[in-house]
Design a protein around this motif. Structure first.
Motif, short mmCIF file in Angstrom:
data_model
loop_
_atom_site.label_atom_id
_atom_site.label_comp_id
_atom_site.label_asym_id
_atom_site.label_seq_id
_atom_site.Cartn_x
_atom_site.Cartn_y
_atom_site.Cartn_z
N UNK A 222 0.84 -1.20 0.00
CA UNK A 222 0.00 0.00 0.00
C UNK A 222 0.87 1.24 0.00
N UNK A 223 1.97 1.20 0.77
CA UNK A 223 2.88 2.34 0.82
C UNK A 223 3.42 2.66 -0.58
N UNK A 224 3.78 1.63 -1.33
CA UNK A 224 4.31 1.84 -2.68
C UNK A 224 3.23 2.28 -3.66
N UNK A 225 2.01 1.86 -3.43
CA UNK A 225 0.91 2.18 -4.35
C UNK A 225 0.28 3.54 -4.08
N UNK A 226 0.70 4.21 -3.02
CA UNK A 226 -0.04 5.39 -2.55
C UNK A 226 -0.14 6.49 -3.61
N UNK A 227 0.92 6.73 -4.37
CA UNK A 227 0.87 7.80 -5.37
C UNK A 227 -0.16 7.48 -6.45
N UNK A 228 -0.22 6.22 -6.87
CA UNK A 228 -1.18 5.85 -7.90
C UNK A 228 -2.61 5.85 -7.36
N UNK A 229 -2.78 5.53 -6.08
CA UNK A 229 -4.11 5.65 -5.47
C UNK A 229 -4.56 7.10 -5.51
N UNK A 230 -3.62 8.02 -5.21
CA UNK A 230 -3.94 9.44 -5.32
C UNK A 230 -4.30 9.84 -6.75
N UNK A 231 -3.61 9.25 -7.72
CA UNK A 231 -3.94 9.51 -9.12
C UNK A 231 -5.35 9.03 -9.44
N UNK A 232 -5.72 7.86 -8.90
CA UNK A 232 -7.07 7.34 -9.12
C UNK A 232 -8.12 8.25 -8.49
N UNK A 233 -7.79 8.84 -7.34
CA UNK A 233 -8.70 9.80 -6.72
C UNK A 233 -8.88 11.01 -7.63
N UNK A 234 -7.78 11.50 -8.20
CA UNK A 234 -7.83 12.65 -9.09
C UNK A 234 -8.58 12.33 -10.39
#
Length: 650
Positions: A349-361
């Motif tokens: 999850x720590x590594x995926x966090x930036x892409x999760x933020x991209x999905x939010x955007x």
């Protein structure tokens, strides 16, 4: 698939009994003159070296128990190392099974039967075994060197330290080798079947069916028929040993749990398997292809393994080179119109966090499944924990709200997957599903649902223009929102006229053009938060039989079983207590604040240092009392019952 058809449910047992075997009132004499006693529940723990096949042994005993019709709950417990040092305490692997003729909720606090394959297994597990319990030990392993590895100066089988237990010394290795003489196997090859000998003995002892195990062994070793028949022979030899030896004068019966289940077809299922089936069901109900982008990580890898078997349902699995690539591929699949999933555990999850933020955007549907384990860092890869809640809630840069769903039992993972998919598809947002190692590897009976019981998850893709400019031009605005859900349209790439920008830079609401306007940024931040806050989730239900309890115990995730078992104990002792359990952690149910205000005391048990309690205190200004542990193991019912009693009396 192991299945059963049960009769309609009746009144459940008043308490989830977690102690030793309890007589169910009755005994008889079997053929051969041995006594057969009726019990209402049993807790068995198989323990041995990580190479002794304890997980397979426990799994087979569980499968036959499920087919027999008992309610059950399991707790596999194994080292993180692929092959831990043989004969050492860190290398001990165990499998605990609680089965009963009534409704049960946990794998049990303490085993009343321990099968110890070596000195390390005995020493590691003996502190959990109550006095008077039965211990079956493989005496062949109690030699000087194996005992010295775990600090035994002399044999515990001879020094009187086990006098308080019913000890059955059985030379499992010798008996197995003797039973397999005709197969011409080497000693090492024959020794490997000693777990099947132990399984046969326990199957005789508790009158478990045998046909399923024999069929399983022949299928598992179909390419090595000699090994298959050797394992079957060892299994039968264990059964016959129990039947003929004088050391086992009593066997036991635990009747099917006919009162525990509504009518239906049941099978035993683990949490990860239920999650996999839930994802497939969600994709079928949404009429969308399922795409999993994942990097193997304990304890989530089984979902990748299972989904890779189901290409016939339109499932595509991609084993990426790392966590970032896995979620990147999944988000790309979401953009392309798939039901997209990525699976991981806390470090991932720590590594995926930036892409999760991209999905939010981007406001695209994406399921992020976190099978929580002990941390921080690598931590305890094969042990359970609930410590990723705040990471799921806040572990991204900027204001990036994400809905959070948490299943409560292994079987509930199926429904939680459908629920998470509903939210992601309806509101165009990434969704966290927080399971954990206890749910992932544990198992229980699951009623196979009828297809017409499943929710309709179909969505409408954008097909044409949706906005008229001031000059009358019809255009497609990718961020024009549904007035009810605030979801933006989902436009599949390649649809003529629906070309639009994607990327992580802030968008202009409506048009989707890049925007640095301060007012627009605040508007977008607030509307993304409003979208999550406005997600429809059911009100939380409170179990308060008398209606006048002053103390509420509130849980989430896998604490459901131990909490409910503890609450049953407290009520059986005459105290009043209310119970509620959260599936939706973001947003919280609309009535949660009112529920919390209705009680003088709120106790929140968690397998972390109080993360949900922190959120409740901040949101509702209630004095939520934490009761926590981070031992890599689930709560014990007696432990929780004591804490709840203290809270009531305080």
């Amino acid at each position: 698939m192991t299945s059963q058809v049960s009769s309609p449910a009746e009144q459940a047992e008043p308490a989830d009994q977690q102690g030793g075997q309890t007589p169910a009132g009755g005994q008889r004499t079997a053929e051969g003159g041995k006594e057969v006693r009726r019990l209402d529940r049993v807790i068995i723990r198989f323990a041995g070296d990580s190479g002794d096949g304890m997980q397979l042994t426990g799994d087979r005993f569980t499968s036959e128990t499920a087919s027999f019709g008992n309610d059950l709950s399991t707790l596999p417990n194994f080292p993180a190392e692929i092959r831990a040092p043989a004969g050492t305490l860190p290398g001990v692997s165990s499998f605990q099974l609680h089965f009963a003729d009534h409704d049960i909720l946990t794998p049990g606090d303490a085993p009343n039967v321990l099968v110890a394959m070596n000195p390390a297994a005995l020493k590691a597990n003996l502190p959990d075994v109550p006095r008077g319990a039965e211990i079956i030990v493989n005496t062949d392993e109690f030699t000087k060197r194996p005992m010295a590895k775990v600090g035994y100066d002399q044999s515990p089988l001879e020094d009187g330290s086990l006098d308080g237990y019913h000890v059955h010394p059985v030379p499992l290795t010798t008996l197995t080798i003797e039973a397999l003489k005709e197969f011409g196997l080497s000693r090492k090859e024959a020794e490997r079947s000693k777990n099947m000998f132990a399984l046969g003995l326990l199957s005789w002892m508790y009158h478990r069916p045998t046909e399923g195990t024999e069929k399983f062994l022949r299928q598992k070793f179909a390419k090595k028929p000699q090994i298959a028949e050797a394992n079957v022979a060892a299994f039968r030899a264990g059964w016959n040993f129990g039947e003929t030896t004088e050391d086992f004068a009593v066997s036991y019966e635990v009747a099917p749990a006919t009162r525990a289940f509504p009518t239906g077809t049941y099978r035993n299922i683990s949490g990860n398997l239920a999650l996999s089936y839930g994802l497939i069901a969600a994709s079928r109900q949404a009429d969308l292809p399922l795409f999993l982008g994942s990097y193997p990580i304990t304890p989530a890898s089984d979902i990748l393994h299972e989904l890779s078997k189901h290409k016939n349902f339109g499932v595509r699995t991609f084993q990426a080179e790392d966590e970032i690539a896995g979620i990147g591929a999944a988000l790309g699949a979401a953009f392309g119109g798939s039901l997209a999933v990525t699976t991981t555990s806390g470090p991932g999850v720590a590594l995926k966090s930036e892409t999760i933020g991209l999905a939010v955007s981007l406001e695209l549907p994406l399921l992020v499944i976190d099978i929580q384990r002990g941390g921080p860092s690598t931590g305890l890869p094969t042990k359970t924990e609930q410590a990723d809640l705040l990471q799921a809630m806040y572990g991204r840069n900027g204001e990036a709200p994400v809905p959070i769903v948490a299943p409560k039992t292994p079987a509930d993972c199926f429904d939680a997957a459908l629920d998470a998919a509903r939210i992601a598809l309806t509101y165009r947002t990434p969704v966290f599903l927080l399971s954990d190692g206890y749910l992932a590897n544990g198992s229980e009976p699951w009623r196979v649902p009828d297809v017409d019981e499943l929710p309709d998850l179909r969505v409408q893709f954008a097909t044409g223009t949706n906005h008229v400019l001031a000059d009358g031009t019809e255009v497609f605005w990718p961020y024009k929102r549904d007035p009810q859900t605030l979801a933006r349209p989902w436009a599949v790439p390649g649809t003529p006229g629906l070309e639009h920008r994607i990327g992580g830079i802030e968008k202009q609401d409506g048009s989707g053009n890049i925007s640095y306007d301060p007012a627009n940024h605040e508007h977008m931040v607030r509307i993304r938060q409003a979208k999550v806050d406005g997600i429809t989730v059911p009100d939380i239900e409170v179990d308060d039989p008398t209606g006048d309890a002053r103390t509420l115990v509130l849980g989430w995730g896998s604490t459901y079983g131990p909490i409910t078992a503890a609450v049953r104990r407290v009520r059986t002792a005459g105290d009043r207590i209310a119970q509620a359990h959260l599936r939706h952690l973001n947003p919280f149910p609309a009535n949660l604040g009112k529920v919390l205000e209705g009680y003088e005391k709120v106790v929140v048990p968690e397998m972390n240092l109080g993360q949900l309690a922190t959120l409740l205190r901040a949101r509702y200004l209630v004095d939520a009392r934490s009761f926590t542990q981070v031992r890599g193991l689930p709560f014990k019912a007696e432990q929780l019952a004591t804490a709840l009693k203290e809270a009531i009396d305080d």
